[in-house]
Design an enzyme around this catalytic site. Structure first.
Site, PDB file in Angstrom:
ATOM      1  N   GLY A   1       4.947  -2.051   4.082  1.00 61.72           N
ATOM      2  CA  GLY A   1       4.304  -2.522   5.305  1.00 61.72           C
ATOM      3  C   GLY A   1       4.746  -3.938   5.651  1.00 61.72           C
ATOM      4  O   GLY A   1       5.734  -4.448   5.103  1.00 61.72           O
ATOM      5  N   ASP A   2       3.990  -4.589   6.518  1.00 64.89           N
ATOM      6  CA  ASP A   2       4.449  -5.896   7.013  1.00 64.89           C
ATOM      7  C   ASP A   2       4.503  -6.958   5.917  1.00 64.89           C
ATOM      8  O   ASP A   2       5.373  -7.829   5.937  1.00 64.89           O
ATOM      9  CB  ASP A   2       3.646  -6.359   8.237  1.00 64.89           C
ATOM     10  CG  ASP A   2       2.164  -6.425   7.971  1.00 64.89           C
ATOM     11  OD1 ASP A   2       1.713  -5.881   6.945  1.00 64.89           O
ATOM     12  OD2 ASP A   2       1.438  -7.015   8.794  1.00 64.89           O
ATOM     13  N   GLY A   3       3.613  -6.867   4.930  1.00 69.99           N
ATOM     14  CA  GLY A   3       3.666  -7.818   3.810  1.00 69.99           C
ATOM     15  C   GLY A   3       4.987  -7.673   3.061  1.00 69.99           C
ATOM     16  O   GLY A   3       5.681  -8.664   2.784  1.00 69.99           O
TER      17      GLY A   3
ATOM     18  N   THR B   1       3.567   2.846   5.976  1.00 76.01           N
ATOM     19  CA  THR B   1       2.179   2.393   5.958  1.00 76.01           C
ATOM     20  C   THR B   1       1.319   3.395   6.710  1.00 76.01           C
ATOM     21  O   THR B   1       1.727   3.908   7.751  1.00 76.01           O
ATOM     22  CB  THR B   1       2.018   0.984   6.595  1.00 76.01           C
ATOM     23  OG1 THR B   1       0.640   0.776   6.920  1.00 76.01           O
ATOM     24  CG2 THR B   1       2.816   0.808   7.868  1.00 76.01           C
ATOM     25  N   ILE B   2       0.141   3.654   6.178  1.00 80.20           N
ATOM     26  CA  ILE B   2      -0.746   4.599   6.877  1.00 80.20           C
ATOM     27  C   ILE B   2      -1.363   3.969   8.124  1.00 80.20           C
ATOM     28  O   ILE B   2      -1.959   4.653   8.929  1.00 80.20           O
ATOM     29  CB  ILE B   2      -1.862   5.145   5.938  1.00 80.20           C
ATOM     30  CG1 ILE B   2      -2.782   4.027   5.461  1.00 80.20           C
ATOM     31  CG2 ILE B   2      -1.274   5.924   4.768  1.00 80.20           C
ATOM     32  CD1 ILE B   2      -4.062   4.549   4.788  1.00 80.20           C
ATOM     33  N   ASP B   3      -1.194   2.646   8.278  1.00 85.54           N
ATOM     34  CA  ASP B   3      -1.898   1.949   9.374  1.00 85.54           C
ATOM     35  C   ASP B   3      -1.218   2.053  10.733  1.00 85.54           C
ATOM     36  O   ASP B   3      -1.847   1.792  11.750  1.00 85.54           O
ATOM     37  CB  ASP B   3      -2.064   0.467   9.034  1.00 85.54           C
ATOM     38  CG  ASP B   3      -3.140   0.262   7.993  1.00 85.54           C
ATOM     39  OD1 ASP B   3      -4.020   1.134   7.887  1.00 85.54           O
ATOM     40  OD2 ASP B   3      -3.093  -0.760   7.296  1.00 85.54           O
TER      41      ASP B   3
ATOM     42  N   GLY C   1       0.835  -1.207   0.000  1.00 79.53           N
ATOM     43  CA  GLY C   1       0.000   0.000   0.000  1.00 79.53           C
ATOM     44  C   GLY C   1       0.864   1.248   0.000  1.00 79.53           C
ATOM     45  O   GLY C   1       1.864   1.311   0.716  1.00 79.53           O
TER      46      GLY C   1
ATOM     47  N   ASP D   1       0.421   0.107  12.475  1.00 84.28           N
ATOM     48  CA  ASP D   1       0.309  -1.021  13.414  1.00 84.28           C
ATOM     49  C   ASP D   1       1.577  -1.881  13.469  1.00 84.28           C
ATOM     50  O   ASP D   1       1.503  -3.066  13.760  1.00 84.28           O
ATOM     51  CB  ASP D   1      -0.894  -1.892  13.036  1.00 84.28           C
ATOM     52  CG  ASP D   1      -0.804  -2.424  11.622  1.00 84.28           C
ATOM     53  OD1 ASP D   1      -0.077  -1.817  10.809  1.00 84.28           O
ATOM     54  OD2 ASP D   1      -1.449  -3.435  11.336  1.00 84.28           O
TER      55      ASP D   1
ATOM     56  N   ALA E   1      15.757  10.500   0.388  1.00 81.72           N
ATOM     57  CA  ALA E   1      16.811  10.398   1.410  1.00 81.72           C
ATOM     58  C   ALA E   1      17.756   9.232   1.096  1.00 81.72           C
ATOM     59  O   ALA E   1      18.971   9.349   1.255  1.00 81.72           O
ATOM     60  CB  ALA E   1      16.180  10.230   2.787  1.00 81.72           C
TER      61      ALA E   1
ATOM     62  N   ARG F   1      -7.980  -2.040   7.762  1.00 75.06           N
ATOM     63  CA  ARG F   1      -8.578  -3.383   7.657  1.00 75.06           C
ATOM     64  C   ARG F   1      -8.237  -4.226   8.881  1.00 75.06           C
ATOM     65  O   ARG F   1      -9.055  -4.984   9.377  1.00 75.06           O
ATOM     66  CB  ARG F   1      -8.063  -4.086   6.398  1.00 75.06           C
ATOM     67  CG  ARG F   1      -9.041  -4.014   5.253  1.00 75.06           C
ATOM     68  CD  ARG F   1      -8.600  -4.926   4.150  1.00 75.06           C
ATOM     69  NE  ARG F   1      -7.161  -4.802   3.942  1.00 75.06           N
ATOM     70  CZ  ARG F   1      -6.592  -4.456   2.793  1.00 75.06           C
ATOM     71  NH1 ARG F   1      -7.314  -4.237   1.744  1.00 75.06           N
ATOM     72  NH2 ARG F   1      -5.279  -4.359   2.683  1.00 75.06           N
TER      73      ARG F   1
ATOM     74  N   ARG G   1       1.466  -5.010  -5.908  1.00 72.87           N
ATOM     75  CA  ARG G   1       1.418  -6.266  -5.167  1.00 72.87           C
ATOM     76  C   ARG G   1       1.877  -7.317  -6.173  1.00 72.87           C
ATOM     77  O   ARG G   1       1.400  -7.351  -7.298  1.00 72.87           O
ATOM     78  CB  ARG G   1       0.015  -6.508  -4.639  1.00 72.87           C
ATOM     79  CG  ARG G   1      -0.382  -5.368  -3.678  1.00 72.87           C
ATOM     80  CD  ARG G   1      -1.459  -5.722  -2.704  1.00 72.87           C
ATOM     81  NE  ARG G   1      -1.297  -5.010  -1.447  1.00 72.87           N
ATOM     82  CZ  ARG G   1      -1.853  -3.823  -1.159  1.00 72.87           C
ATOM     83  NH1 ARG G   1      -2.615  -3.219  -2.031  1.00 72.87           N
ATOM     84  NH2 ARG G   1      -1.643  -3.262   0.011  1.00 72.87           N
TER      85      ARG G   1
ATOM     86  N   GLN H   1      -7.531   9.238   2.133  1.00 74.08           N
ATOM     87  CA  GLN H   1      -6.599   9.110   3.267  1.00 74.08           C
ATOM     88  C   GLN H   1      -5.195   8.687   2.834  1.00 74.08           C
ATOM     89  O   GLN H   1      -4.254   8.760   3.604  1.00 74.08           O
ATOM     90  CB  GLN H   1      -7.137   8.082   4.265  1.00 74.08           C
ATOM     91  CG  GLN H   1      -8.407   8.530   4.937  1.00 74.08           C
ATOM     92  CD  GLN H   1      -9.186   7.368   5.536  1.00 74.08           C
ATOM     93  OE1 GLN H   1      -9.044   7.058   6.692  1.00 74.08           O
ATOM     94  NE2 GLN H   1     -10.010   6.713   4.737  1.00 74.08           N
TER      95      GLN H   1
HETATM   96  P1  ADP Z   1       2.103  -4.214   2.628  1.00 71.48           P
HETATM   97  O1  ADP Z   1       3.587  -4.159   2.524  1.00 71.48           O
HETATM   98  O2  ADP Z   1       1.473  -2.862   2.465  1.00 71.48           O
HETATM   99  O3  ADP Z   1       1.647  -4.946   3.881  1.00 71.48           O
HETATM  100  P2  ADP Z   1       1.285  -6.506   0.951  1.00 71.48           P
HETATM  101  O4  ADP Z   1       0.841  -7.351   2.103  1.00 71.48           O
HETATM  102  O5  ADP Z   1       0.389  -6.423  -0.216  1.00 71.48           O
HETATM  103  O6  ADP Z   1       1.559  -4.997   1.360  1.00 71.48           O
HETATM  104  O7  ADP Z   1       2.709  -7.051   0.454  1.00 71.48           O
HETATM  105  C1  ADP Z   1       3.386  -6.435  -0.603  1.00 71.48           C
HETATM  106  C2  ADP Z   1       4.110  -7.454  -1.417  1.00 71.48           C
HETATM  107  O8  ADP Z   1       5.134  -8.088  -0.615  1.00 71.48           O
HETATM  108  C3  ADP Z   1       3.297  -8.613  -1.930  1.00 71.48           C
HETATM  109  O9  ADP Z   1       2.556  -8.288  -3.097  1.00 71.48           O
HETATM  110  C4  ADP Z   1       4.363  -9.633  -2.242  1.00 71.48           C
HETATM  111  O10 ADP Z   1       5.013  -9.337  -3.451  1.00 71.48           O
HETATM  112  C5  ADP Z   1       5.331  -9.420  -1.092  1.00 71.48           C
HETATM  113  N1  ADP Z   1       5.023 -10.375  -0.006  1.00 71.48           N
HETATM  114  C6  ADP Z   1       4.092 -10.273   0.974  1.00 71.48           C
HETATM  115  N2  ADP Z   1       4.071 -11.375   1.754  1.00 71.48           N
HETATM  116  C7  ADP Z   1       5.004 -12.213   1.244  1.00 71.48           C
HETATM  117  C8  ADP Z   1       5.465 -13.529   1.583  1.00 71.48           C
HETATM  118  N3  ADP Z   1       4.935 -14.211   2.595  1.00 71.48           N
HETATM  119  N4  ADP Z   1       6.441 -14.069   0.819  1.00 71.48           N
HETATM  120  C9  ADP Z   1       6.986 -13.401  -0.204  1.00 71.48           C
HETATM  121  N5  ADP Z   1       6.593 -12.175  -0.588  1.00 71.48           N
HETATM  122  C10 ADP Z   1       5.626 -11.578   0.122  1.00 71.48           C
END
Ligand code: ADP
Length: 328
Positions: free
Chosen positions: A106-108, A130-132, A15, A134, A26, A176, A76, A259
């Protein structure tokens, strides 16, 4: 002996959040200051897989500190979940000689970075964008301050019209899995109550509090609902309240993507600048890599990526009590 970092890549993933551009700036300028080559990777991990990367000079990041979104785009990327996708990404980085990576997301995104850095010899630094808000291991995330201030500005406007008509407004904000935007914007706008995913809402208690306020002619009420609350967002909460208070004049307003956009606040630019600088210094020093860098008590704070993806920041339940007392 740690390998010397000479070429680094920077990407934004998941996101988008206001302030990501300030962080990119930076990273690029600190990298160039230390004589590193810096490559911008387009559309997050997808750009690593598609070999969509370009060399960034100081001029490449001119005039972006004040812009929302991300000049590197974000995406994504499904392929990055698979070992073959990550291998392809690694091979493309190797071809360019990139030996350090800054992931703003973010965490993903950190889950991806954690896997990647455990499989290949490319050290990674995660910056919380991340705007969240958390994420554990940091008091701030890039984008939260701007997003929550956008929500506050919008809710203040809604309060004016709610007051003119004695209405109950249910305002849905982003979140979410996280109630931080709802909590902060709700407290700051004097909301009657906030509904967040972290804590169960007693709907009966909420309704009786609204009824009691109706009796005392406190007719302007704002409920701030995180999109991921127990009931499924603002519209669902409105249906439940309407069932119990059929005469109430209820309006729902879903703030949505406003937002995410807009010029980053001073605080977000500051955090992004400090963290972007720290990311490059950390890659060069080499001993605290594969971490997320945050800020705790105004000091840089390093959380190993595998830990950063496991933990989230919790919300102290006392806040809910504060909201209720202050709205009485
Ligand atoms: P955010 O970083 O905002 O939490 P996402 O959860 O959509 O966003 O994760 C962003 C991208 O990071 C995903 O589309 C994917 O490419 C990668 N990613 C997320 N989780 C995994 C995972 N378990 N293994 C490998 N890549 C991941």
């Amino acid at each position: 002996m740690k390998k010397k970092v000479t070429k680094i890549g920077v990407l934004t993933s998941g996101g988008d959040a206001p302030g990501m551009n300030a962080a990119i700036r930076a990273v690029v300028r600190t990298g160039n200051y230390y004589g590193l080559e810096v490559f911008g990777i387009v559309r997050g991990y997808q750009g690593m897989i598609d070999n969509d990367m370009y060399k960034m000079e100081n001029r490449s990041v001119a005039n972006i500190i004040q812009r929302g979104g991300t000049i590197l785009k974000t995406a994504r990327c499904k392929e990055f979940f698979e070992p073959e996708g990550r291998k392809k990404a690694y091979e493309n980085l190797k071809k360019l000689g990139i030996n350090g990576l800054v992931v703003i997301g973010g965490d993903g995104s950190f889950r991806g970075a954690q896997k990647f850095s455990s499989e290949f010899d490319i050290p990674c630094i995660g910056l919380p964008g991340t705007i969240d808000k958390d994420m554990a291991g940091t008091d701030f995330t890039i984008g939260f301050d701007t997003a929550v201030n956008t929500a506050v500005e919008a809710i203040d406007k809604i309060r004016d019209t709610a007051d003119a008509h004695d209405r109950l407004f249910i305002i849905e904000v982003m979140g979410r899995d996280s109630g931080y935007i709802a909590l902060h914007s709700g407290v700051a706008t004097g909301a009657e109550n906030i509904l967040i995913p972290e804590h169960k809402t007693d709907i009966e208690e909420l309704i009786s509090s609204l009824q009691e306020k109706e009796k005392r002619k406190k007719l302007v009420n704002l409920l701030v609902v995180a999109e991921g609350d127990d009931f499924g967002g603002g519209n669902e909460v409105a249906k439940l309240v309407k069932q119990k208070l059929p005469n109430a004049d209820i309006k729902v307003c879903i703030l949505g993507h406003i937002q995410r956009g807009g010029a980053p606040s001073c605080l977000d630019r500051l955090i992004a600048s400090r963290l972007g600088y720290a990311a490059v210094e950390t890659l060069i020093q080499g001993d605290k890599v594969n971490t997320m860098i945050g800020i705790v008590n105004n000091q840089l704070h390093y959380t190993p990526l595998d830990q950063a993806v496991k933990e989230t920041q919790t919300i102290d339940p006392e806040w809910l009590k504060i909201v209720k007392i202050l709205a009485s």
